[in-house]
Design a protein around this motif. Structure first.
Motif, PDB file in Angstrom:
ATOM      1  N   ALA A  62       0.808  -1.293  -0.208  1.00  0.00           N
ATOM      2  CA  ALA A  62       0.078  -0.034  -0.080  1.00  0.00           C
ATOM      3  C   ALA A  62       0.909   1.217   0.114  1.00  0.00           C
ATOM      4  CB  ALA A  62      -0.898  -0.104   1.284  1.00  0.00           C
ATOM      5  N   HIS A  63       1.943   1.362   0.906  1.00  0.00           N
ATOM      6  CA  HIS A  63       2.732   2.334   0.924  1.00  0.00           C
ATOM      7  C   HIS A  63       3.487   2.738  -0.604  1.00  0.00           C
ATOM      8  CE1 HIS A  63       5.668   5.191   2.475  1.00  0.00           C
ATOM      9  NE2 HIS A  63       6.554   4.891   1.722  1.00  0.00           N
ATOM     10  N   LEU A  64       3.828   1.799  -1.167  1.00  0.00           N
ATOM     11  CA  LEU A  64       4.452   1.777  -2.464  1.00  0.00           C
ATOM     12  C   LEU A  64       3.567   2.144  -3.577  1.00  0.00           C
ATOM     13  CD1 LEU A  64       6.753  -1.416  -2.379  1.00  0.00           C
ATOM     14  CD2 LEU A  64       7.535   0.962  -2.082  1.00  0.00           C
ATOM     15  N   VAL A  65       2.325   1.671  -3.663  1.00  0.00           N
ATOM     16  CA  VAL A  65       1.147   1.946  -4.528  1.00  0.00           C
ATOM     17  C   VAL A  65       1.022   3.555  -4.219  1.00  0.00           C
ATOM     18  CG1 VAL A  65      -0.998   1.715  -5.415  1.00  0.00           C
ATOM     19  CG2 VAL A  65       0.478  -0.150  -4.820  1.00  0.00           C
ATOM     20  N   ALA A  66       0.725   3.951  -3.315  1.00  0.00           N
ATOM     21  CA  ALA A  66       0.303   5.420  -2.695  1.00  0.00           C
ATOM     22  C   ALA A  66       1.500   6.377  -3.165  1.00  0.00           C
ATOM     23  CB  ALA A  66       0.259   5.440  -1.101  1.00  0.00           C
ATOM     24  N   ALA A  67       2.551   5.854  -3.084  1.00  0.00           N
ATOM     25  CA  ALA A  67       3.830   6.567  -3.515  1.00  0.00           C
ATOM     26  C   ALA A  67       3.757   6.716  -4.947  1.00  0.00           C
ATOM     27  CB  ALA A  67       5.099   5.942  -3.079  1.00  0.00           C
ATOM     28  N   ARG A  68       3.355   5.946  -5.777  1.00  0.00           N
ATOM     29  CA  ARG A  68       3.178   5.948  -7.339  1.00  0.00           C
ATOM     30  C   ARG A  68       2.104   6.734  -7.617  1.00  0.00           C
ATOM     31  NH1 ARG A  68       6.180   1.574  -6.289  1.00  0.00           N
ATOM     32  NH2 ARG A  68       7.281   0.355  -7.821  1.00  0.00           N
ATOM     33  N   ALA A  69       1.120   6.665  -6.757  1.00  0.00           N
ATOM     34  CA  ALA A  69       0.084   7.793  -7.254  1.00  0.00           C
ATOM     35  C   ALA A  69       0.254   8.956  -6.798  1.00  0.00           C
ATOM     36  CB  ALA A  69      -1.124   7.254  -6.176  1.00  0.00           C
ATOM     37  N   ASP A 111      -5.257  -1.611  -8.051  1.00  0.00           N
ATOM     38  CA  ASP A 111      -6.642  -1.788  -7.571  1.00  0.00           C
ATOM     39  C   ASP A 111      -6.780  -2.434  -6.204  1.00  0.00           C
ATOM     40  OD1 ASP A 111      -7.630  -0.464  -9.675  1.00  0.00           O
ATOM     41  OD2 ASP A 111      -7.752  -2.295 -10.848  1.00  0.00           O
ATOM     42  N   GLU A 112      -6.198  -3.619  -6.144  1.00  0.00           N
ATOM     43  CA  GLU A 112      -6.318  -4.219  -4.710  1.00  0.00           C
ATOM     44  C   GLU A 112      -5.749  -3.440  -3.474  1.00  0.00           C
ATOM     45  OE1 GLU A 112      -4.723  -5.342  -7.553  1.00  0.00           O
ATOM     46  OE2 GLU A 112      -6.047  -6.859  -8.199  1.00  0.00           O
ATOM     47  N   ALA A 113      -4.471  -2.803  -3.819  1.00  0.00           N
ATOM     48  CA  ALA A 113      -4.203  -1.939  -2.505  1.00  0.00           C
ATOM     49  C   ALA A 113      -5.262  -0.619  -2.203  1.00  0.00           C
ATOM     50  CB  ALA A 113      -2.956  -1.369  -3.119  1.00  0.00           C
ATOM     51  N   ALA A 114      -5.963  -0.355  -3.147  1.00  0.00           N
ATOM     52  CA  ALA A 114      -7.010   0.614  -3.012  1.00  0.00           C
ATOM     53  C   ALA A 114      -8.133  -0.018  -2.085  1.00  0.00           C
ATOM     54  CB  ALA A 114      -7.433   1.452  -4.061  1.00  0.00           C
ATOM     55  N   LEU A 115      -8.411  -1.245  -2.151  1.00  0.00           N
ATOM     56  CA  LEU A 115      -9.447  -1.800  -1.567  1.00  0.00           C
ATOM     57  C   LEU A 115      -9.235  -1.993   0.047  1.00  0.00           C
ATOM     58  CD1 LEU A 115     -10.371  -4.709  -3.823  1.00  0.00           C
ATOM     59  CD2 LEU A 115     -11.570  -2.670  -3.781  1.00  0.00           C
ATOM     60  N   VAL A 116      -7.969  -1.930   0.373  1.00  0.00           N
ATOM     61  CA  VAL A 116      -7.490  -1.913   2.008  1.00  0.00           C
ATOM     62  C   VAL A 116      -6.891  -0.977   2.447  1.00  0.00           C
ATOM     63  CG1 VAL A 116      -7.458  -4.794   1.668  1.00  0.00           C
ATOM     64  CG2 VAL A 116      -5.435  -3.235   1.174  1.00  0.00           C
ATOM     65  N   SER A 117      -6.581   0.060   1.522  1.00  0.00           N
ATOM     66  CA  SER A 117      -5.773   1.280   2.357  1.00  0.00           C
ATOM     67  C   SER A 117      -6.542   2.451   1.916  1.00  0.00           C
ATOM     68  CB  SER A 117      -4.510   1.158   1.707  1.00  0.00           C
ATOM     69  OG  SER A 117      -3.460   2.315   2.190  1.00  0.00           O
ATOM     70  N   GLU A 118      -6.685   3.313   2.979  1.00  0.00           N
ATOM     71  CA  GLU A 118      -7.178   4.713   2.795  1.00  0.00           C
ATOM     72  C   GLU A 118      -6.096   5.391   2.128  1.00  0.00           C
ATOM     73  OE1 GLU A 118      -9.143   8.482   5.354  1.00  0.00           O
ATOM     74  OE2 GLU A 118      -9.188   6.301   6.169  1.00  0.00           O
ATOM     75  N   GLU A 119      -4.966   5.330   2.575  1.00  0.00           N
ATOM     76  CA  GLU A 119      -3.915   6.120   2.097  1.00  0.00           C
ATOM     77  C   GLU A 119      -3.721   5.940   0.652  1.00  0.00           C
ATOM     78  OE1 GLU A 119       1.237   6.495   2.447  1.00  0.00           O
ATOM     79  OE2 GLU A 119       0.182   4.563   3.121  1.00  0.00           O
ATOM     80  N   ARG A 124      -4.654   8.008  -4.890  1.00  0.00           N
ATOM     81  CA  ARG A 124      -5.074   7.716  -6.077  1.00  0.00           C
ATOM     82  C   ARG A 124      -6.312   8.844  -6.315  1.00  0.00           C
ATOM     83  NH1 ARG A 124      -7.006   1.648  -7.334  1.00  0.00           N
ATOM     84  NH2 ARG A 124      -8.077   3.044  -9.002  1.00  0.00           N
ATOM     85  N   GLN A 125      -7.065   9.276  -5.540  1.00  0.00           N
ATOM     86  CA  GLN A 125      -8.003  10.222  -5.863  1.00  0.00           C
ATOM     87  C   GLN A 125      -6.829  11.626  -6.219  1.00  0.00           C
ATOM     88  OE1 GLN A 125     -11.415  10.127  -6.011  1.00  0.00           O
ATOM     89  NE2 GLN A 125     -10.936  12.123  -7.249  1.00  0.00           N
TER      90      GLN A 125
END
Length: 184
Positions: A62-69, A111-119, A124-125
């Motif tokens: 989740a941290h890594l995906v949020a950093a990409r977003a 997509d999966e990371a967004a399901l479990v992480s508000e961050e 992404r928003q």
């Protein structure tokens, strides 16, 4: 970029940074199915050391995906300062296509990371809002058709996360076709 020095001599922040850097590289190349013991081996530590620094594997992803977003958000916002809104949109689109192709983490976890992480959802928003601002700026400059929107580009990016195997030439061709369809 790994921080030099034995693990025991690093501060907690340095350990966390090392875990994130090595995981980012490993997951980007191989996807999220890489087992945590493989990451631990690359770091030269036990799996428990990773969990102490970043939490669970889901937290790490989740941290890594949020950093990409957040990086996408910055890319799209940077276009707002460019003199030609259309050229800036095209350049940012193709840079994002390249990201979609070479980043197995985004391909497998976006997509999966967004399901479990508000961050992740928040990041992404932010990227979506910046994408919309970039597209609206191009529209205001008269570069886009009235019915073109940021969702057209999101479709390309989503498709490429699923179809990364089509290769760079085909991926950029797909982006060009969508961009031409959006152009006024």
């Amino acid at each position: 970029m790994a921080i030099p020095g034995p693990w025991a001599t690093l501060t907690s922040d340095q350990k966390r940074s090392r875990v994130l850097d090595v995981a980012d590289e490993l997951f980007a190349r191989d996807g999220v199915d890489v087992p945590m013991p493989v990451l631990a081996d690359r770091l030269g530590v036990g799996v428990g050391s990773i969990y102490r620094q970043v939490g669970s594997k889901d937290d790490l992803i989740a941290h890594l995906v949020a950093a990409r977003a957040r990086a996408l958000r910055e890319r799209f916002l940077a276009t707002l300062d460019e003199p030609d809104p259309w050229e800036a949109l095209v350049e940012a689109t193709h840079a994002t296509v390249d990201d979609c192709l070479r980043d197995a983490l985004s391909q497998t976890a976006w997509d999966e990371a967004a399901l479990v992480s508000e961050e992740v959802r928040d990041a992404r928003q932010g990227a979506t809002d910046a994408l919309a601002a970039m597209v609206e700026r191009a529209r205001a400059a008269g570069a886009l058709r009235d019915d073109a929107g940021h969702e057209d580009l999101r479709l390309v990016f989503c498709a490429l996360r699923e179809l990364a195997g089509i290769g760079p030439r085909a991926a950029h061709r797909l982006a060009d076709l969508v961009l031409r369809g959006m152009e006024a």
